[in-house]
Design an enzyme around this catalytic site. Structure first.
Site, PDB file in Angstrom:
ATOM      1  N   GLU A 159       0.842  -1.219   0.000  1.00 56.57           N
ATOM      2  CA  GLU A 159       0.000   0.000   0.000  1.00 56.57           C
ATOM      3  C   GLU A 159       0.871   1.263   0.000  1.00 56.57           C
ATOM      4  O   GLU A 159       0.555   2.259   0.645  1.00 56.57           O
ATOM      5  CB  GLU A 159      -0.963   0.051   1.212  1.00 56.57           C
ATOM      6  CG  GLU A 159      -1.742  -1.186   1.521  1.00 56.57           C
ATOM      7  CD  GLU A 159      -2.706  -1.640   0.438  1.00 56.57           C
ATOM      8  OE1 GLU A 159      -2.660  -1.060  -0.663  1.00 56.57           O
ATOM      9  OE2 GLU A 159      -3.473  -2.576   0.687  1.00 56.57           O
TER      10      GLU A 159
HETATM   11  C1  LIG Z   1       2.789 -10.110   0.431  1.00 55.16           C
HETATM   12  C2  LIG Z   1       2.646  -9.045  -0.612  1.00 55.16           C
HETATM   13  C3  LIG Z   1       1.403  -8.819  -1.182  1.00 55.16           C
HETATM   14  C4  LIG Z   1       1.264  -7.859  -2.191  1.00 55.16           C
HETATM   15  N1  LIG Z   1       0.050  -7.680  -2.785  1.00 55.16           N
HETATM   16  C5  LIG Z   1      -0.053  -6.872  -3.867  1.00 55.16           C
HETATM   17  C6  LIG Z   1      -1.276  -6.811  -4.618  1.00 55.16           C
HETATM   18  O1  LIG Z   1      -2.278  -7.453  -4.282  1.00 55.16           O
HETATM   19  N2  LIG Z   1      -1.308  -6.033  -5.721  1.00 55.16           N
HETATM   20  C7  LIG Z   1      -0.226  -5.289  -6.125  1.00 55.16           C
HETATM   21  O2  LIG Z   1      -0.327  -4.608  -7.134  1.00 55.16           O
HETATM   22  N3  LIG Z   1       0.946  -5.325  -5.430  1.00 55.16           N
HETATM   23  C8  LIG Z   1       1.060  -6.100  -4.331  1.00 55.16           C
HETATM   24  N4  LIG Z   1       2.254  -6.168  -3.635  1.00 55.16           N
HETATM   25  C9  LIG Z   1       3.398  -5.391  -4.093  1.00 55.16           C
HETATM   26  C10 LIG Z   1       3.713  -4.210  -3.193  1.00 55.16           C
HETATM   27  O3  LIG Z   1       2.725  -3.230  -3.350  1.00 55.16           O
HETATM   28  C11 LIG Z   1       5.121  -3.694  -3.575  1.00 55.16           C
HETATM   29  O4  LIG Z   1       6.036  -4.656  -3.117  1.00 55.16           O
HETATM   30  C12 LIG Z   1       5.406  -2.350  -2.955  1.00 55.16           C
HETATM   31  O5  LIG Z   1       4.654  -1.344  -3.572  1.00 55.16           O
HETATM   32  C13 LIG Z   1       6.898  -1.963  -3.043  1.00 55.16           C
HETATM   33  O6  LIG Z   1       7.366  -2.105  -4.342  1.00 55.16           O
HETATM   34  P1  LIG Z   1       8.750  -2.890  -4.612  1.00 55.16           P
HETATM   35  O7  LIG Z   1       8.619  -4.188  -3.917  1.00 55.16           O
HETATM   36  O8  LIG Z   1       8.990  -2.882  -6.059  1.00 55.16           O
HETATM   37  O9  LIG Z   1       9.849  -2.062  -3.868  1.00 55.16           O
HETATM   38  P2  LIG Z   1      10.670  -0.845  -4.493  1.00 55.16           P
HETATM   39  O10 LIG Z   1       9.738   0.143  -5.068  1.00 55.16           O
HETATM   40  O11 LIG Z   1      11.753  -1.372  -5.339  1.00 55.16           O
HETATM   41  O12 LIG Z   1      11.301  -0.227  -3.183  1.00 55.16           O
HETATM   42  C14 LIG Z   1      12.503  -0.708  -2.579  1.00 55.16           C
HETATM   43  C15 LIG Z   1      12.915   0.298  -1.506  1.00 55.16           C
HETATM   44  O13 LIG Z   1      13.205   1.561  -2.131  1.00 55.16           O
HETATM   45  C16 LIG Z   1      12.390   2.564  -1.565  1.00 55.16           C
HETATM   46  N5  LIG Z   1      12.005   3.519  -2.600  1.00 55.16           N
HETATM   47  C17 LIG Z   1      11.451   3.267  -3.810  1.00 55.16           C
HETATM   48  N6  LIG Z   1      11.221   4.396  -4.473  1.00 55.16           N
HETATM   49  C18 LIG Z   1      11.620   5.401  -3.681  1.00 55.16           C
HETATM   50  C19 LIG Z   1      11.640   6.820  -3.795  1.00 55.16           C
HETATM   51  N7  LIG Z   1      11.130   7.467  -4.839  1.00 55.16           N
HETATM   52  N8  LIG Z   1      12.150   7.529  -2.772  1.00 55.16           N
HETATM   53  C20 LIG Z   1      12.617   6.924  -1.666  1.00 55.16           C
HETATM   54  N9  LIG Z   1      12.623   5.597  -1.497  1.00 55.16           N
HETATM   55  C21 LIG Z   1      12.129   4.851  -2.484  1.00 55.16           C
HETATM   56  C22 LIG Z   1      11.185   1.829  -0.976  1.00 55.16           C
HETATM   57  O14 LIG Z   1      10.563   2.577   0.048  1.00 55.16           O
HETATM   58  C23 LIG Z   1      11.820   0.551  -0.474  1.00 55.16           C
HETATM   59  O15 LIG Z   1      12.383   0.764   0.782  1.00 55.16           O
HETATM   60  C24 LIG Z   1       2.390  -7.088  -2.600  1.00 55.16           C
HETATM   61  C25 LIG Z   1       3.630  -7.307  -2.000  1.00 55.16           C
HETATM   62  C26 LIG Z   1       3.772  -8.272  -1.023  1.00 55.16           C
HETATM   63  C27 LIG Z   1       5.135  -8.498  -0.414  1.00 55.16           C
END
Ligand SMILES: Cc1cc2nc3c(=O)[nH]c(=O)nc-3n(C[C@H](O)[C@H](O)[C@H](O)COP(=O)(O)OP(=O)(O)OC[C@H]3O[C@@H](n4cnc5c(N)ncnc54)[C@H](O)[C@@H]3O)c2cc1C
Length: 621
Positions: free
Chosen positions: A431
Site C-alpha cells: 500500500e
Molecule cells: C505479500 C505481498 C502482497 C502484495 N500484494 C499486492 C497486490 O495485491 N497487488 C499489487 O499490485 N501489489 C502487491 N504487492 C506489491 C507491493 O505493493 C510492492 O512490493 C510495494 O509497492 C513496493 O514495491 P517494490 O517491492 O517494487 O519495492 P521498491 O519500489 O523497489 O522499493 C525498494 C525500496 O526503495 C524505496 N524507494 C522506492 N522508491 C523510492 C523513492 N522514490 N524515494 C525513496 N525511497 C524509495 C522503498 O521505500 C523501499 O524501501 C504485494 C507485495 C507483497 C510483499
C-alpha cells in the site's frame, strides 16, 4: 457528527493550523450499538471460523479461503462500503474501520479479505459503469467471485505508473493485454482482476465511430495511456507459482501472466489514460484501512502479552511484576492508544464530510455512486498515510515486544507471537512503502499550501514574526491536561517552523531533500497522533469516564515522549536546512517552543500495564 456542516468539519491537514474541540472528535468510545454488533460479528467470525483452520489455510488450501470469504459475505462483512443498490450495506466508514480492525486477528485471511473488499470491490463501486457494477458487484459481494488487484510489476513497485504491461487496442475497440504482474494477493485463485496496463500509444485513439468505454471523454493523462481494466481469468490469465514469503502463508501471492489476453472495450475501468485516478483513489481507502488493521492487531496482541505476563513465573513471581515488563506493556498501550485515536478521529472526519456532501438527486446525504466517499478520502489522504505509517510501525513495535515478553516461547511456533511478527512485516511495504508514504505526508501538505488550499504559508510567516518578537506570556491554565494542550500547540508551531523554513530554503527542490522530508513527516505524525490522543483523553475526562485517568495516563506519556522525538527530528531537519546565524536563531526558537517539563512516565506506564494485566487485554477495548 452527522449534524456537522461542511464549514465546521476540519479539512484534511487543518489540524496543523487550528485547534480542535474534544467534543467534535470521533473516538472509539462513541461507537453505537450497531457498530459494536458488527465488531462482535467480525470478531466471532475470525475466532470461530478462521483461527481454528489457520494451519490448513497456511498449507494453501485456497478452496477453504474461498469458502471463508463466502462465509464473511453472508455475515455482511464484505459489503459495508458498497451502496445498498448494488447489494452492499452502505454503512459508514467507522463500520468499515471496525471490520478492518477485527480482521487483523488473522493477518493471512485479512489480506485475502482486504484484497477482495478494498482493492477490487471498492474500485468497481467507485469507477465502474452501471453495467460493470451490475455484472460484477453482486458476485463479488457474495464471494462467488474472488478478486485480485494487479498493479505492481517486477520493475515497478513504488513507481507503479512505470508499468510495462501493454494493452493494444484492436479494430473492434477491444484490447489485447501482454505483460506480467508481481506479488498479487489472491493471485493463485482469483477469478476477476483489476489490472493496470499502458495502452499502446499507436492505438491510444479509439477507432472511428465507437463510443469511448468508461465514463466521459479521455483528455489529459491519456498520453501515457495508463489504464485500469477488469479482466476475467477465463480470458486467459495465468498465475505464477506461489511466492515463498516470510509470513502471510495463508494468503495467496503470485505473479499474473498476460499473454495476448483479449479484454472487451466495456471492461475498461474508469477512463482510458486515467488509470492513475483509480489507483490513487484505491490507495487512499486502502491505506486508511491498513492503518485500522494494524491498530486492531496491536490492541489485540496486548492481550496476549498481558495474559502471558500474568501467568509466566520467574524468580517465584509473575514476570508482570517486573518493572521492565510493565514498561513494555505500558508503552504498547500508549502507542496503540495514540494511533487508534488518530484513526477513529479520521474515520469521524471522513463520515462527517460524506454526510455533508450534497447529493445530486436528494440535495444532501451520501452519494450513491461513491463519489462523496472518494472525495472525502482524497481530502484526508494525509491522515490516511499517517494511519498507514504510524499504524504499521506501532504494530511492529508491539509485536516485537510481544515476542520479547514471551522469551523463548516467543521464538517458537507453539505460540502465535512469532507468526504475528512475520505476518506483520509486510505492512510497512505494501500500500505504498512507509518511505513513499512519509514523503507523501509533507508533500501533499506543501502542494495544498502552494495551491492556496491550506494556509500553511501565511501561518508560517505569522509564526516567524512571533518567534522573532518578544516572548509571549504562557497561559496560566492549570486544568488537567492543560500542560499537554500547551505542548501540542508548541508541537504544531515546531512543525510549521521546520516545514515553512524548508519550503522557503529549498523551494521547488524540496522534493530532493528526502531526509528533511522524512524528519518533517515524523514530526507531523507525532503532532496528529498526540493531539488525537489528548482530545480523546479530554473527552473521557469531560464525561467522567470510569477510565478517564487511564486515558489521561496514555495521552500524557505519548505527549511527553513525542516532545523528545519532535525536538530531535526538528534539530536534524533544521541543521540540514540552514546554517550559521540562521541555524542558531532557529535552534533558540526551538528551545523556546519545546519547553515540556518531563513527567513521571514510569509511574503512568506502570498504571497502564497493571490495568492491562488485570484485564488480560487492552484496557480501552
Ligand atoms: C505479500 C505481498 C502482497 C502484495 N500484494 C499486492 C497486490 O495485491 N497487488 C499489487 O499490485 N501489489 C502487491 N504487492 C506489491 C507491493 O505493493 C510492492 O512490493 C510495494 O509497492 C513496493 O514495491 P517494490 O517491492 O517494487 O519495492 P521498491 O519500489 O523497489 O522499493 C525498494 C525500496 O526503495 C524505496 N524507494 C522506492 N522508491 C523510492 C523513492 N522514490 N524515494 C525513496 N525511497 C524509495 C522503498 O521505500 C523501499 O524501501 C504485494 C507485495 C507483497 C510483499
Amino acid at each position: 457528527m452527522t449534524t456537522a456542516t461542511d464549514a465546521t468539519i476540519q479539512r484534511g491537514g487543518e489540524w496543523l493550523l487550528q485547534s480542535a474541540e474534544a467534543a467534535s472528535v470521533f473516538t472509539p468510545e462513541q461507537l453505537t450499538e450497531e457498530h459494536r454488533l458488527i465488531a462482535r460479528t467480525a470478531e466471532e467470525f475470525i475466532t470461530n471460523e478462521v483461527l481454528p483452520v489457520l494451519d490448513t489455510l497456511e498449507q494453501k488450501d485456497w478452496g477453504l479461503a474461498r469458502r471463508l470469504v463466502q462465509k464473511a459475505a453472508t455475515l455482511g462483512l464484505l459489503g459495508v462500503d458498497v451502496p445498498e443498490t448494488y447489494g452492499g450495506l452502505g454503512l459508514d466508514k467507522v463500520t468499515s474501520l471496525i471490520v478492518s480492525d477485527r480482521m487483523s486477528r488473522s493477518a493471512s485471511f485479512g489480506a485475502t479479505f482486504g484484497a477482495q473488499a478494498n482493492l477490487v470491490i471498492i474500485p468497481i463501486a467507485l469507477f465502474g459503469t452501471e453495467a460493470q457494477k451490475e455484472k460484477y458487484l453482486p458476485q463479488l459481494l457474495t464471494g462467488e467471485l474472488i478478486g485480485a488487484y494487479g498493479l505492481s510489476e517486477t520493475g515497478s513497485g513504488s513507481d507503479a505508473l512505470g508499468a510495462r504491461t501493454r494493452a493494444t487496442r484492436q479494430a473492434d475497440g477491444s484490447f489485447v493485454l501482454n505483460g506480467e504482474k508481481m506479488w498479487i494477493t489472491n493471485g493463485g485463485f482469483a477469478d476477476l482482476f483489476v489490472v493496470f496496463a499502458k495502452v499502446d500509444p499507436s492505438t491510444l485513439r479509439e477507432p472511428q465511430g465507437r463510443p469511448e468505454p468508461g465514463r466521459g471523454a479521455t483528455s489529459s493523462g491519456q498520453a501515457d495511456g495508463f489504464t485500469a481494466f477488469l479482466v476475467e481469468r477465463g480470458w486467459g490469465v495465468k498465475s505464477g507459482k506461489e511466492e515463498h514469503k516470510m509470513g502471510l502463508h495463508g494468503s495467496s501471492t503470485t505473479a499474473l501472466i498476460f499473454q495476448d489476453v483479449k479484454v472487451p472495450a466495456e471492461n475498461v475501468l474508469g477512463e482510458v489514460g486515467k488509470g492513475h485516478k483509480v489507483a490513487f483513489n484505491v490507495l487512499n481507502f486502502a491505506r486508511f484501512k491498513l492503518g485500522a488493521m494494524c491498530a486492531g492487531g496491536a490492541a489485540n496482541v496486548i492481550g496476549e502479552s498481558a495474559k502471558y505476563a500474568a501467568t509466566r513465573r520467574q524468580f517465584n513471581q509473575p514476570i508482570g511484576n517486573f518493572g521492565a515488563i510493565k514498561h513494555k506493556i505500558g508503552e504498547m498501550v500508549v502507542k496503540s492508544y495514540a494511533i487508534e485515536s488518530a484513526i477513529y478521529r479520521t474515520a469521524g472526519l471522513v463520515d462527517a464530510r460524506i454526510a455533508a456532501t450534497p447529493h445530486p438527486s436528494t440535495g444532501s446525504g451520501q452519494a450513491n455512486d461513491g463519489s462523496a466517499a472518494a472525495a472525502a478520502f482524497e481530502e484526508y489522504a494525509v491522515e490516511a498515510s499517517i494511519a498507514k505509517v504510524a499504524g504499521s510501525e506501532t504494530l511492529n513495535f508491539v509485536l516485537d515486544e510481544n515476542i520479547q515478553i514471551h522469551g523463548g516461547n516467543g521464538y517458537v511456533k507453539d505460540y502465535p507471537a512469532e507468526r504475528h511478527f512475520r505476518d506483520a512485516r509486510v505492512n510497512r511495504i505494501f500500500e505504498g512503502t512507509n518511505e513513499i508514504n512519509r514523503l507523501l505526508i509533507p508533500g501533499m501538505l506543501v502542494r495544498r499550501a502552494l495551491k492556496g488550499d491550506l494556509g500553511i504559508i501565511p501561518a508560517a510567516k505569522a509564526l516567524q514574526d512571533e518567534l522573532l518578537g518578544p516572548p509571549s506570556m504562557p497561559s496560566m491554565d492549570d486544568s488537567p491536561l492543560a500542560e499537554e494542550a500547551r505542548a501540542i500547540t508548541a508541537f504544531k508551531k515546531t512543525a510549521l517552523m521546520v516545514l515553512g523554513l524548508a519550503m522557503q530554503t529549498f523551494g521547488q527542490k524540496l522534493t530532493d531533500e528526502q531526509e528533511v522530508l522524512m524528519h518533517i513527516a515524523d514530526i507531523l505524525m507525532d503532532v496528529f497522533c498526540a493531539e488525537s490522543a489528548l482530545l480523546r483523553a479530554q473527552a473521557a475526562a469531560a464525561r467522567r469516564d470510569g477510565k478517564a485517568e487511564l486515558h489521561a495516563a496514555a495521552a500524557r506519556v505519548f505527549v511527553n515522549d513525542a516532545a523528545m522525538r519532535i525536538d530531535a527530528s526538528a534539530r536534524q531537519a533544521l541543521a540540514a536546512t540552514v546554517d550559521g546565524d540562521t541555524l542558531r536563531t532557529m535552534l533558540s526558537a526551538l528551545r523556546r517552543l519545546i519547553k515540556v517539563t518531563p513527567i513521571n512516565t514510569v509511574k503512568l506506564r506502570r498504571e497502564l500495564a497493571d490495568a492491562a494485566i488485570a484485564r488480560g487485554g487492552y484496557v480501552f477495548a
